[in-house]
Design a protein around this motif. Structure first.
Motif, PDB file in Angstrom:
ATOM      1  N   VAL A  99       0.832  -1.214   0.000  1.00 44.32           N
ATOM      2  CA  VAL A  99       0.000   0.000   0.000  1.00 44.32           C
ATOM      3  C   VAL A  99       0.865   1.263   0.000  1.00 44.32           C
ATOM      4  CG1 VAL A  99      -1.962  -1.134   1.081  1.00 44.32           C
ATOM      5  CG2 VAL A  99      -0.238  -0.053   2.532  1.00 44.32           C
ATOM      6  N   HIS A 100       2.138   1.102  -0.363  1.00 43.68           N
ATOM      7  CA  HIS A 100       3.064   2.223  -0.569  1.00 43.68           C
ATOM      8  C   HIS A 100       3.269   3.062   0.694  1.00 43.68           C
ATOM      9  CE1 HIS A 100       2.653   1.123  -4.759  1.00 43.68           C
ATOM     10  NE2 HIS A 100       1.357   1.390  -4.723  1.00 43.68           N
ATOM     11  N   MET A 101       3.398   2.389   1.844  1.00 46.89           N
ATOM     12  CA  MET A 101       3.655   3.126   3.070  1.00 46.89           C
ATOM     13  C   MET A 101       5.004   3.854   3.029  1.00 46.89           C
ATOM     14  SD  MET A 101       1.256   3.216   5.300  1.00 46.89           S
ATOM     15  CE  MET A 101       2.163   3.763   6.741  1.00 46.89           C
ATOM     16  N   GLY A 102       5.945   3.308   2.269  1.00 51.42           N
ATOM     17  CA  GLY A 102       7.255   3.943   2.197  1.00 51.42           C
ATOM     18  C   GLY A 102       7.189   5.367   1.690  1.00 51.42           C
ATOM     19  N   SER A 103       6.275   5.640   0.747  1.00 52.03           N
ATOM     20  CA  SER A 103       6.184   6.976   0.158  1.00 52.03           C
ATOM     21  C   SER A 103       5.600   8.001   1.120  1.00 52.03           C
ATOM     22  CB  SER A 103       5.333   6.932  -1.122  1.00 52.03           C
ATOM     23  OG  SER A 103       3.987   6.599  -0.817  1.00 52.03           O
ATOM     24  N   VAL A 104       4.950   7.535   2.190  1.00 51.11           N
ATOM     25  CA  VAL A 104       4.451   8.472   3.211  1.00 51.11           C
ATOM     26  C   VAL A 104       5.621   9.153   3.904  1.00 51.11           C
ATOM     27  CG1 VAL A 104       3.163   8.667   5.384  1.00 51.11           C
ATOM     28  CG2 VAL A 104       2.343   7.126   3.567  1.00 51.11           C
ATOM     29  N   PHE A 105       6.701   8.412   4.097  1.00 49.40           N
ATOM     30  CA  PHE A 105       7.857   8.928   4.830  1.00 49.40           C
ATOM     31  C   PHE A 105       9.020   9.320   3.919  1.00 49.40           C
ATOM     32  CE2 PHE A 105       5.426   6.195   7.647  1.00 49.40           C
ATOM     33  CZ  PHE A 105       5.264   7.018   8.752  1.00 49.40           C
ATOM     34  N   MET A 106       9.050   8.813   2.676  1.00 43.84           N
ATOM     35  CA  MET A 106      10.060   9.239   1.697  1.00 43.84           C
ATOM     36  C   MET A 106       9.366   9.454   0.363  1.00 43.84           C
ATOM     37  SD  MET A 106      13.775   7.618   0.529  1.00 43.84           S
ATOM     38  CE  MET A 106      13.156   6.329  -0.573  1.00 43.84           C
ATOM     39  N   PRO A 107       8.816  10.644   0.140  1.00 45.16           N
ATOM     40  CA  PRO A 107       8.065  10.888  -1.096  1.00 45.16           C
ATOM     41  C   PRO A 107       8.940  11.122  -2.320  1.00 45.16           C
ATOM     42  CG  PRO A 107       8.047  12.844   0.291  1.00 45.16           C
ATOM     43  CD  PRO A 107       8.715  11.760   1.089  1.00 45.16           C
ATOM     44  N   HIS A 108      10.232  11.319  -2.130  1.00 49.66           N
ATOM     45  CA  HIS A 108      11.125  11.553  -3.264  1.00 49.66           C
ATOM     46  C   HIS A 108      11.830  10.257  -3.664  1.00 49.66           C
ATOM     47  CE1 HIS A 108      14.753  11.292  -0.797  1.00 49.66           C
ATOM     48  NE2 HIS A 108      14.213  12.142   0.060  1.00 49.66           N
ATOM     49  N   GLY A 109      12.562  10.316  -4.772  1.00 49.52           N
ATOM     50  CA  GLY A 109      13.283   9.147  -5.240  1.00 49.52           C
ATOM     51  C   GLY A 109      14.562   8.905  -4.468  1.00 49.52           C
ATOM     52  N   LEU A 110      15.079   7.680  -4.552  1.00 51.93           N
ATOM     53  CA  LEU A 110      16.288   7.289  -3.822  1.00 51.93           C
ATOM     54  C   LEU A 110      17.507   8.072  -4.252  1.00 51.93           C
ATOM     55  CD1 LEU A 110      17.876   5.312  -1.947  1.00 51.93           C
ATOM     56  CD2 LEU A 110      18.116   3.833  -3.962  1.00 51.93           C
ATOM     57  N   GLY A 111      17.577   8.427  -5.536  1.00 51.50           N
ATOM     58  CA  GLY A 111      18.761   9.124  -6.030  1.00 51.50           C
ATOM     59  C   GLY A 111      18.677   9.293  -7.529  1.00 51.50           C
ATOM     60  N   HIS A 112      19.707   9.869  -8.100  1.00 53.71           N
ATOM     61  CA  HIS A 112      19.670  10.209  -9.523  1.00 53.71           C
ATOM     62  C   HIS A 112      21.078  10.210 -10.088  1.00 53.71           C
ATOM     63  CE1 HIS A 112      21.124  14.227  -8.341  1.00 53.71           C
ATOM     64  NE2 HIS A 112      20.239  14.150  -7.357  1.00 53.71           N
ATOM     65  N   ASP A 167      20.465  13.307 -16.676  1.00 60.70           N
ATOM     66  CA  ASP A 167      19.253  12.900 -15.987  1.00 60.70           C
ATOM     67  C   ASP A 167      18.661  11.692 -16.681  1.00 60.70           C
ATOM     68  OD1 ASP A 167      17.315  12.957 -14.107  1.00 60.70           O
ATOM     69  OD2 ASP A 167      16.543  14.946 -14.583  1.00 60.70           O
ATOM     70  N   GLY A 168      17.996  10.850 -15.914  1.00 63.11           N
ATOM     71  CA  GLY A 168      17.281   9.713 -16.469  1.00 63.11           C
ATOM     72  C   GLY A 168      15.801  10.008 -16.451  1.00 63.11           C
ATOM     73  N   VAL A 169      15.156   9.910 -17.598  1.00 67.75           N
ATOM     74  CA  VAL A 169      13.781  10.398 -17.702  1.00 67.75           C
ATOM     75  C   VAL A 169      12.732   9.319 -17.485  1.00 67.75           C
ATOM     76  CG1 VAL A 169      14.420  12.280 -19.222  1.00 67.75           C
ATOM     77  CG2 VAL A 169      13.816  10.066 -20.222  1.00 67.75           C
ATOM     78  N   GLU A 170      13.141   8.046 -17.439  1.00 68.56           N
ATOM     79  CA  GLU A 170      12.149   6.994 -17.263  1.00 68.56           C
ATOM     80  C   GLU A 170      11.553   7.077 -15.867  1.00 68.56           C
ATOM     81  OE1 GLU A 170      15.302   6.485 -17.952  1.00 68.56           O
ATOM     82  OE2 GLU A 170      15.521   5.466 -19.883  1.00 68.56           O
ATOM     83  N   ARG A 171      10.221   7.097 -15.780  1.00 68.16           N
ATOM     84  CA  ARG A 171       9.541   7.191 -14.494  1.00 68.16           C
ATOM     85  C   ARG A 171       8.611   6.000 -14.329  1.00 68.16           C
ATOM     86  NH1 ARG A 171      10.263  12.466 -12.079  1.00 68.16           N
ATOM     87  NH2 ARG A 171      11.970  13.398 -13.253  1.00 68.16           N
ATOM     88  N   ARG A 210      14.176   9.766 -10.495  1.00 69.95           N
ATOM     89  CA  ARG A 210      14.652  10.371 -11.735  1.00 69.95           C
ATOM     90  C   ARG A 210      15.594   9.463 -12.517  1.00 69.95           C
ATOM     91  NH1 ARG A 210      16.951  15.538  -8.929  1.00 69.95           N
ATOM     92  NH2 ARG A 210      18.168  15.681 -10.850  1.00 69.95           N
ATOM     93  N   MET A 211      15.722   8.212 -12.115  1.00 67.24           N
ATOM     94  CA  MET A 211      16.595   7.270 -12.817  1.00 67.24           C
ATOM     95  C   MET A 211      15.939   5.907 -12.783  1.00 67.24           C
ATOM     96  SD  MET A 211      19.256   5.326 -13.814  1.00 67.24           S
ATOM     97  CE  MET A 211      20.112   4.435 -12.526  1.00 67.24           C
TER      98      MET A 211
END
Length: 415
Positions: free
Chosen positions: A286-299, A304-308, A318-319
């Motif tokens: 249920v994507h609980m991780g995104s509640v506490f880390m809404p951004h990506g792990l790194g880039h 830049d990497g455009v695949e989302r 971003r990668m």
């Protein structure tokens, strides 16, 4: 302390320069327009080499700096508090190789005694400047000054982020509507990021750019230099996810899998802290991780990497490519307590069933922790490019100025 070369040469007492500083302060205080809490900052002369060789040009100290401090060594700075007359000398932190080629590396106490100043600090130490009562923008200005004077970096990579306390949970803090203007308090958690080529020695989440190259490093630490139990718990949870991910990175792995790995570690640690209850695998569904880390792990750095991926959390990644040898990437996990995301989760039955709201309430207003490192992917793992204090013990020792060294090596052999 006396400067003397022996035999019939002249003796010059360090008291002369202390008197010069006193006269300077008195003269400034007598002038109209010099406000209270003013500080005089002077830059000493820089050591230069003969063209492209390693042969030093004979050094001569910059005259105004010499008049105020009497320092013979190059690459130093000095600050004088006009109100109190307190003097601070900033000396370069020399690499171990200096001892081989140039001679003994002296501790800060040596310079304090030699020049009879009130305090000595290393010129590269920008984290130790953070003290309760200062403004966030003061830390921003210190970073910008250091990047330009020492690194020739006229541009910043983007608007400087200098969030303390609850502001550290605002991912792009520092914009015109929130211009790094909060007063830092003793209990604040500071989350500063720097974007400057490795080796500049800065410790802020702000961006210096040199010849279109940047690096991307984030440090989180308590403003008063000592972690509270809650700050330590969250910080070590993020550090664990950082090092777990680094140990797993190698050519061929999916970057999206690395992000999910960080989410899993965060959720496991939040269960241990008591903020969450239940099965972590069910939380991931249920994507609980995104509640506490809404951004990506790194880039990627440099491009830049455009695949989302259209999933919470991953849509900001971003990668989306497979990791390849020679890639340069950031690894930047974080745990944040962002009120509107927490409220959304509490209003969602699929997510609220995992939340212990009584414990969570203790972390409202906490802000956030992000730890960001730069890595280069090798044939069988990574090379860690970041060299800053990372463990709780290293950060507390660094800010207490104990002189205890810290290691750039992560816990995994691959790092």
């Amino acid at each position: 302390p006396v400067y003397w070369l022996g035999k019939d040469t002249l003796r010059v007492s360090a008291a002369l320069f202390a008197e010069n500083r006193r006269r300077l302060c008195n003269g400034l205080k007598a002038k109209d327009g010099v406000v209270r809490q003013s500080v005089v900052v002077l830059q000493g002369g820089e050591q230069k080499q003969r063209y492209c060789t390693d042969t030093d040009v004979l050094f001569r100290q910059e005259s105004f700096f010499h008049w105020a401090f009497g320092v013979t060594e190059p690459d130093c700075y000095g600050a004088i508090d006009v109100d109190s007359g307190k003097s601070i000398l900033f000396v370069p932190k020399l690499p171990e190789s200096y001892a081989t080629w140039m001679g003994e590396i002296f501790p800060k106490e040596h310079f304090k005694a030699k020049y009879a100043v009130d305090e000595v600090q290393y010129a590269c130490d920008i984290m130790k400047h953070v003290k309760p009562g200062q403004k966030e923008y003061e830390m921003e200005s210190l970073f910008q000054h250091y990047c330009y004077t020492k690194g020739g970096m006229r541009h910043t990579s983007y608007t400087c982020i200098c969030g303390t306390g609850n502001n550290s949970s605002t991912l792009h803090y520092g914009h015109a509507g929130a211009p790094n203007d909060k007063t830092i308090t003793g209990g604040d958690m500071c989350c500063f990021e720097m974007h400057a080529p490795p080796g500049t020695g800065s410790l802020f989440d702000m961006g210096g750019e040199y010849y279109c190259y940047s690096s991307d490093i984030t440090c989180s630490f308590p403003a008063n230099g000592k972690f509270t139990p809650d700050q330590r718990a969250i910080y070590e949870a993020v550090l664990k996810s950082s090092r777990t991910v680094m140990a797993a990175i190698k050519p061929g792995v999916k970057w999206t899998d690395m992000h999910r790995m960080a989410d899993r570690v965060h959720l496991e640690e939040l269960v241990k802290i008591g903020i969450l209850n239940g099965n972590v695998e069910d939380m991931l569904k249920v994507h609980m991780g995104s509640v506490f880390m809404p951004h990506g792990l790194g880039h990627l750095l440099g491009i830049d990497g455009v695949e989302r991926v259209d999933e919470p959390g991953l849509k900001s990644l971003r990668m989306g490519r497979l990791v390849q040898e020679r890639m340069v990437l950031t690894v930047e996990p974080g745990i944040y307590f962002i009120n509107h995301l927490l409220d959304q989760a509490l209003a969602n039955p699929a997510q609220s069933c995992f939340i212990n709201n009584q414990v969570l309430a203790r972390f409202r207003g906490f802000g956030g922790v992000r730890i960001e490192d730069d890595i280069a992917v090798t044939a069988d793992g990574i090379e860690l490019l970041t060299c800053v204090p990372r463990t709780v013990e290293e950060i507390e020792a660094f800010m207490a100025d104990t002189g205890k060294p810290f290691s750039p090596v992560a816990s995994s052999d691959k790092c």
